[in-house]
Scaffold this motif. Structure first.
Motif, mmCIF file in Angstrom:
data_model
loop_
_atom_site.group_PDB
_atom_site.id
_atom_site.type_symbol
_atom_site.label_atom_id
_atom_site.label_comp_id
_atom_site.label_asym_id
_atom_site.label_seq_id
_atom_site.Cartn_x
_atom_site.Cartn_y
_atom_site.Cartn_z
ATOM 1 N N TYR A 5 24.972 3.062 101.614
ATOM 2 C CA TYR A 5 24.002 1.439 102.264
ATOM 3 C C TYR A 5 23.324 2.628 103.133
ATOM 4 N N ASP A 6 23.491 3.714 102.852
ATOM 5 C CA ASP A 6 22.419 4.482 103.928
ATOM 6 C C ASP A 6 20.813 4.738 103.485
ATOM 7 N N GLY A 7 19.614 5.291 104.028
ATOM 8 C CA GLY A 7 18.995 5.465 103.022
ATOM 9 C C GLY A 7 17.461 5.346 103.728
ATOM 10 N N ALA A 8 17.940 3.632 104.576
ATOM 11 C CA ALA A 8 17.141 2.606 104.824
ATOM 12 C C ALA A 8 15.413 3.125 106.184
ATOM 13 N N GLU A 9 17.035 4.205 106.739
ATOM 14 C CA GLU A 9 15.787 4.622 107.959
ATOM 15 C C GLU A 9 15.134 5.705 107.987
ATOM 16 N N GLU A 10 14.268 6.102 106.416
ATOM 17 C CA GLU A 10 13.790 6.841 105.910
ATOM 18 C C GLU A 10 12.204 6.638 105.461
#
Length: 211
Positions: A5-10
């Motif tokens: 679920y990581d990646g949205a912080e980009e």
């Protein structure tokens, strides 16, 4: 090790010459955006870790919120309250349910800003802005296929379930207030599915341009 679920912080970062523009999340987006900061790779990693923690907090709060709402809906359905509910009371319930989302957003945001304030101290400011289009492209490029699939399936199941409910109500010739909840759920499911479908299309287009 990165989670699926990581990646949205980009979406909060934009590559520029010599580093990145970091634009802290704003509670008033899209009406107002925070000023940007210039950060290097190490600073980006620290800030991204804070954003991931915030997203996990929001996710956990949303899970609790959804479970409570579902429990109330099931209880209302079993008790027959959903059949007898007047239009005005339905509007009030939907409004209160929507307003309950605000603490879920505000509390993790306050915690985030307290955590990143020391990291932002002394960083150079920039007038460079990260637009909504920039954020969507960054999110589409970074988001995992598993999350896109999960979001699409969830939205599709929501649509199908509420269509079945609407058909059942119409078949029983018991419309009126019984149609409120399934119509509300159908609109929500359509918006959710459209959002993840758009991200999937955007991700595919970005990959095509990169090849």
């Amino acid at each position: 090790m990165a989670k699926w679920y990581d990646g949205a912080e980009e979406a909060a970062f934009k590559p520029v010459a010599g580093g990145y523009v970091f634009q802290p999340p704003s509670l008033f987006w899209p009406f107002a955006r925070s000023r940007g900061y210039l950060v290097n790779e190490a600073q980006k990693a620290e800030l991204a870790d804070c954003l991931r923690r915030q997203r996990r907090q929001i996710f956990l709060l949303l899970v609790v919120y959804v479970l409570i709402v579902m429990a109330l809906m099931v209880t209302a359905g079993l008790s027959g309250f959903a059949v007898r509910i007047p239009s005005v009371e339905f509007i009030v319930i939907v409004t209160v349910t929507a307003l309950a989302v605000f603490p879920i957003v505000i509390l993790p945001h306050v915690y985030l800003m307290r955590g990143i304030r020391p990291l932002l101290a002394g960083l150079p400011r920039t007038d460079e802005r990260i637009t909504g289009g920039d954020q969507l492209r960054s999110l589409a490029a970074a988001i995992s296929g598993k999350l896109l699939l999960l979001g699409g399936i969830g939205g599709g199941m929501t649509i199908i379930g509420n269509i079945v409910s609407i058909v059942d109500v119409i078949a029983e010739d018991r419309g009126g207030s019984r149609l409120y909840w399934p119509i509300f759920g159908l609109v929500f499911g359509a918006l959710l599915t459209s959002y993840f479908a758009y991200l999937a299309i955007l991700k595919a287009n970005l990959k095509r341009r990169a090849n």
